[in-house]
Design a protein around this motif. Sequence first.
Motif, PDB file in Angstrom:
ATOM      1  N   ARG A 230      -8.653   6.703   2.175  1.00 16.04           N
ATOM      2  CA  ARG A 230      -7.367   7.247   2.619  1.00 16.04           C
ATOM      3  C   ARG A 230      -6.238   6.228   2.555  1.00 16.04           C
ATOM      4  NH1 ARG A 230      -8.680  11.159   7.714  1.00 16.04           N
ATOM      5  NH2 ARG A 230      -9.800  12.707   6.475  1.00 16.04           N
ATOM      6  N   ASP A 231      -6.587   4.962   2.323  1.00 15.46           N
ATOM      7  CA  ASP A 231      -5.581   3.906   2.335  1.00 15.46           C
ATOM      8  C   ASP A 231      -5.718   3.048   1.074  1.00 15.46           C
ATOM      9  OD1 ASP A 231      -4.099   1.559   2.789  1.00 15.46           O
ATOM     10  OD2 ASP A 231      -4.443   1.640   4.946  1.00 15.46           O
ATOM     11  N   PRO A 232      -4.878   3.300   0.065  1.00 20.18           N
ATOM     12  CA  PRO A 232      -4.976   2.553  -1.185  1.00 20.18           C
ATOM     13  C   PRO A 232      -4.799   1.045  -1.001  1.00 20.18           C
ATOM     14  CG  PRO A 232      -3.474   4.421  -1.433  1.00 20.18           C
ATOM     15  CD  PRO A 232      -3.848   4.334   0.020  1.00 20.18           C
ATOM     16  N   ASP A 233      -3.970   0.636  -0.053  1.00 14.89           N
ATOM     17  CA  ASP A 233      -3.788  -0.800   0.202  1.00 14.89           C
ATOM     18  C   ASP A 233      -5.070  -1.413   0.746  1.00 14.89           C
ATOM     19  OD1 ASP A 233      -1.150  -0.752  -0.670  1.00 14.89           O
ATOM     20  OD2 ASP A 233      -0.360  -0.415   1.348  1.00 14.89           O
ATOM     21  N   ALA A 234      -5.769  -0.673   1.590  1.00 21.29           N
ATOM     22  CA  ALA A 234      -7.042  -1.158   2.131  1.00 21.29           C
ATOM     23  C   ALA A 234      -8.075  -1.278   1.017  1.00 21.29           C
ATOM     24  CB  ALA A 234      -7.545  -0.235   3.234  1.00 21.29           C
ATOM     25  N   ALA A 235      -8.113  -0.298   0.116  1.00 24.74           N
ATOM     26  CA  ALA A 235      -9.045  -0.366  -1.021  1.00 24.74           C
ATOM     27  C   ALA A 235      -8.726  -1.564  -1.891  1.00 24.74           C
ATOM     28  CB  ALA A 235      -8.985   0.931  -1.823  1.00 24.74           C
ATOM     29  N   ALA A 236      -7.450  -1.848  -2.098  1.00 27.54           N
ATOM     30  CA  ALA A 236      -7.042  -3.015  -2.895  1.00 27.54           C
ATOM     31  C   ALA A 236      -7.456  -4.306  -2.194  1.00 27.54           C
ATOM     32  CB  ALA A 236      -5.538  -2.986  -3.131  1.00 27.54           C
ATOM     33  N   TYR A 237      -7.314  -4.353  -0.867  1.00 27.07           N
ATOM     34  CA  TYR A 237      -7.743  -5.540  -0.128  1.00 27.07           C
ATOM     35  C   TYR A 237      -9.247  -5.764  -0.304  1.00 27.07           C
ATOM     36  CZ  TYR A 237      -9.179  -8.628   3.582  1.00 27.07           C
ATOM     37  OH  TYR A 237      -9.758  -9.673   4.262  1.00 27.07           O
ATOM     38  N   VAL A 238     -10.027  -4.693  -0.170  1.00 26.08           N
ATOM     39  CA  VAL A 238     -11.480  -4.803  -0.327  1.00 26.08           C
ATOM     40  C   VAL A 238     -11.810  -5.339  -1.720  1.00 26.08           C
ATOM     41  CG1 VAL A 238     -13.635  -3.497  -0.476  1.00 26.08           C
ATOM     42  CG2 VAL A 238     -12.070  -3.109   1.436  1.00 26.08           C
TER      43      VAL A 238
END
Length: 92
Positions: free
Chosen positions: A40-48
């Motif tokens: 649900r959070d593209p920024d979180a996926a990018a961080y991962v």
Amino acid sequence: MTEDRDGIVVHWRPMCPYCMKLRLRLRLSKLPYTEVNIWRDPDAAAYVRSVADGNETVPTVSVAGHGLVNPSLGEIERAVAEYAPHLLPGGR
């Protein structure tokens, strides 16, 4: 929120058994933390991806800005003791 420079952020996704297990253990540990669903959070996926060699490996946990990929509760507790001792019970 993809990381918290003072706290704990658990990056997870639905139906991940490793995420479910770690989130339960964290709840029982009484450590304060925030959860972020990477679907649900593209920024979180990018961080991962940035801390997991380009993969969306979950759970990935940020402890005061330090990324841990698929950590055990013990690894999280050691990271908290080193980088965020104010989060330990009693603020040790």
